[in-house]
Design a protein around this motif. Structure first.
Motif, PDB file in Angstrom:
ATOM      1  N   ASP A 165      49.167   2.657  41.580  1.00  0.00           N
ATOM      2  CA  ASP A 165      49.811   3.780  42.258  1.00  0.00           C
ATOM      3  C   ASP A 165      49.745   3.671  43.780  1.00  0.00           C
ATOM      4  O   ASP A 165      50.610   4.220  44.470  1.00  0.00           O
ATOM      5  N   HIS A 175      57.629   3.764  44.487  1.00  0.00           N
ATOM      6  CA  HIS A 175      56.672   4.815  44.125  1.00  0.00           C
ATOM      7  C   HIS A 175      55.242   4.458  44.531  1.00  0.00           C
ATOM      8  O   HIS A 175      54.356   5.310  44.467  1.00  0.00           O
ATOM      9  N   SER A 191      52.468   3.788  47.158  1.00  0.00           N
ATOM     10  CA  SER A 191      52.131   4.020  48.564  1.00  0.00           C
ATOM     11  C   SER A 191      51.352   2.823  49.110  1.00  0.00           C
ATOM     12  O   SER A 191      50.541   2.225  48.402  1.00  0.00           O
ATOM     13  N   LYS A 208      51.404  13.401  46.279  1.00  0.00           N
ATOM     14  CA  LYS A 208      52.119  13.015  45.056  1.00  0.00           C
ATOM     15  C   LYS A 208      51.644  13.796  43.834  1.00  0.00           C
ATOM     16  O   LYS A 208      52.040  13.500  42.713  1.00  0.00           O
TER      17      LYS A 208
END
Length: 273
Positions: free
Chosen positions: A72, A96, A98, A229
């Motif tokens: 992620d 998506h 980071s 998020k």
């Protein structure tokens, strides 16, 4: 487990084990998340490589891990790499994910220094980057900034973390230009390896009141992005995934490395093809 309850997986990447200092700060702030750490020891040290080599290598490895695992967020826990690779990673990795970099803490160092005489201790690559010079011009124009670029210090830190003693004579020789600078009151750790030598550096530079690095700032940035998020940053459920460490070449000093893995909470070492 849906996105609202899923604990995020964070990849921390460095050429060696120095990035564990950044990982430690993130894990202290976010202890329940799922972590991967990857060291590109086959290409270590990055400070001796060209900018394009670093860009290509970092993208290649991050892509491999992102394709194999549901990552992620990626932290580039290396100043040398962060000064050149971040735009490429943001362009080529899935949107998506980071991306967080680690750059020299020049702004906070300039603020905290009382004498306005500060030192940047970094790798050869970081010291000569245009990115670093831009930070100095933006935040430290009122300071006298000394610079030392060194690969030897990176190697001393690597060896210490694996259980070797630090040669203080060699360390003093590396930072010799600063030893007699009585007004030097602040030193920036411009490489994630250097906090591993905190005690030794304090012995060699007793006049320095403040040693500043980017670890806590990086951890806060990671927390902010995960909250943005809507990922939870504290666990309300058991998280059974194991924290893994990846390497790109065989690891020497296995006993010392296994101790290090245990100390930092990693359950298994895997090798990337």
């Amino acid at each position: 487990m849906n996105k609202a309850t899923k604990l995020p997986t964070i990849l921390v990447f460095d050429s060696g084990v120095g990035g564990l200092t950044v990982y430690h700060e993130i894990k202290q702030l976010l202890p329940n998340n799922h972590y991967f750490y990857c060291l590109d020891n086959a290409f270590f040290p990055y400070s001796e490589k060209t900018e394009q080599q670093i860009i290509d290598r970092t993208l290649l490895i991050c892509r491999k891990l992102v394709e194999q695992y549901p990552i992620d967020l990626v932290v580039i826990a290396c100043n040398t790499a962060s000064t050149v690779v971040l735009p490429t990673l943001r362009q080529h990795l899935p949107s998506h994910i980071s991306i967080v970099g680690t750059v020299p803490a020049i702004k906070p160092a300039a603020k905290i220094s009382q004498t306005k005489h500060i030192g940047l201790l970094a790798t050869k690559g970081t010291v000569k980057r245009a990115y670093t010079e831009a930070l100095i011009k933006a935040y430290a124009t009122d300071c006298q900034v000394e610079k030392i670029g060194t690969t030897e210090l990176v190697e001393l830190a690597e060896n210490k973390l694996r259980g070797d003693s630090v040669d203080l004579g060699k360390l003093r020789n590396i930072i010799k230009p600063w030893i007699e600078l009585k007004q030097l009151d602040t030193v920036i750790w411009g490489c994630t390896h250097f906090p591993l030598l905190e005690n030794e550096l304090k012995l060699c530079l007793p006049q320095v009141k403040y040693f500043v690095d980017s670890g806590k700032a990086v951890a806060k940035r990671v927390k902010f992005l995960l909250e943005e998020k809507a990922y939870p940053t504290t666990a309300e459920m058991n998280h059974n995934q194991q924290n893994l460490i990846f390497a790109t070449a065989a690891i020497g000093n296995i006993f010392g490395f296994n101790n290090m893995m245990q100390r930092y909470g990693f359950s298994e070492l895997k090798y990337l093809d």
